[in-house]
Design an enzyme around this catalytic site. Structure first.
Site, PDB file in Angstrom:
ATOM      1  N   ALA A  42      24.985 -75.571 -22.839  1.00  0.00           N
ATOM      2  CA  ALA A  42      23.692 -75.359 -23.500  1.00  0.00           C
ATOM      3  C   ALA A  42      23.588 -76.234 -24.741  1.00  0.00           C
ATOM      4  O   ALA A  42      23.900 -75.810 -25.854  1.00  0.00           O
ATOM      5  CB  ALA A  42      23.533 -73.890 -23.864  1.00  0.00           C
TER       6      ALA A  42
ATOM      7  N   TYR B 294      25.794 -91.838 -14.317  1.00  0.00           N
ATOM      8  CA  TYR B 294      26.538 -90.857 -15.118  1.00  0.00           C
ATOM      9  C   TYR B 294      27.773 -90.384 -14.361  1.00  0.00           C
ATOM     10  O   TYR B 294      28.882 -90.345 -14.914  1.00  0.00           O
ATOM     11  CB  TYR B 294      25.628 -89.672 -15.443  1.00  0.00           C
TER      12      TYR B 294
ATOM     13  N   VAL C 255      29.721 -96.728 -30.695  1.00  0.00           N
ATOM     14  CA  VAL C 255      30.977 -96.811 -29.943  1.00  0.00           C
ATOM     15  C   VAL C 255      31.022 -97.975 -28.971  1.00  0.00           C
ATOM     16  O   VAL C 255      32.095 -98.321 -28.462  1.00  0.00           O
ATOM     17  CB  VAL C 255      31.266 -95.498 -29.186  1.00  0.00           C
TER      18      VAL C 255
ATOM     19  N   GLY D 110      25.353 -81.198 -30.155  1.00  0.00           N
ATOM     20  CA  GLY D 110      25.946 -80.754 -28.912  1.00  0.00           C
ATOM     21  C   GLY D 110      27.443 -80.489 -29.008  1.00  0.00           C
ATOM     22  O   GLY D 110      27.945 -79.889 -29.969  1.00  0.00           O
TER      23      GLY D 110
END
Length: 238
Positions: A180, A146, A51, A17
């Site tokens: 996308a 989110y 992370v 991504g």
């Protein structure tokens, strides 16, 4: 733009991504790129790092400094999103996982790499937020965790920028709209609604976000401090 030649940059969430696109763009710009992810990354020098684990993040930062002598930039692109979970049905584990990666993980990487940049008196950090953080609430999907995590990314970016600017470290953010990436493939049934609300009637390509990241990292953006670039094809103006 040739402002990144010779830079040493760490990129989290580099397995695909936006993160992968950033790695490829920075390599094209002549940077030395360390790709931090839980899995091997297709671009850059891979370092296996979760992370959310402070020890792994610290070791990763130390490894980069040991190998390259310094770290000039950080791109914090690691992120997750829950799948259409109404707030009333969301479990604490689901909430914690999203906030853990998107906000705790981003804080840890900013803190550890920021410490090493502050010691040198220079550095540039770009955090990947979202238009969902402070600009819009997504429709039709339900993703309160989110959205809350990305609002936190924006606030954290501004806070760190304020604290570190006079010591030579710039902190900025990118707020993408729909991009996308494979992360969105499972939501194809919602694409038509998203595109109808986007004046450009398309999603961003990861390379378009990567170009903005490269600019913010570079010395050409040296007066950007605590800024958030919204890149959403016009979605938020409707």
């Amino acid at each position: 733009m040739n402002g990144l030649n010779g830079f040493v940059v760490a990129v989290t969430g580099s397995g695909g991504g936006i993160g992968e696109a950033v790695c490829r763009r920075l390599l094209d710009e002549g940077a030395t790129v360390y790709a931090l992810d839980r899995n091997d990354s297709p671009a850059g020098e891979s370092l296996l790092v979760d992370v959310t684990d402070p020890e792994q993040v610290s070791r990763g930062a130390d490894t980069i400094v040991q190998r390259s002598g310094r770290v000039d930039g950080l791109v914090a692109a690691a992120g997750v999103v829950e799948d259409d979970i109404p707030a009333e049905d969301m479990t604490l584990d689901q909430w914690d996982r999203t906030l853990g990666v998107n906000l705790r993980g981003l804080f840890l990487t900013n803190r550890e790499f920021g410490r090493r940049m502050l010691a040198r008196g220079s550095g540039s950090i770009v955090n990947i937020s979202s238009m969902s953080g402070n600009h819009i609430v997504n429709v039709p999907q339900k993703q309160c965790a989110y959205n809350a995590s990305k609002a936190g990314v924006t606030a954290l970016t501004k806070s760190l920028a304020s604290e570190w600017a006079d010591r030579g470290v710039r902190v900025n953010a990118i707020a993408p709209g729909y991009v996308a990436t494979p992360l969105l493939e499972r939501k194809k049934h919602q694409f038509a609604q998203w595109l109808s609300a986007t004046p450009q009637n398309r999603m961003a390509e990861p390379s378009e976000i990567a170009a903005a990241v490269a600019f913010l990292l570079s010395d050409e953006a040296r007066y950007f401090c605590g800024s958030e670039l919204l890149i959403d094809g016009g979605y938020s103006i409707r």
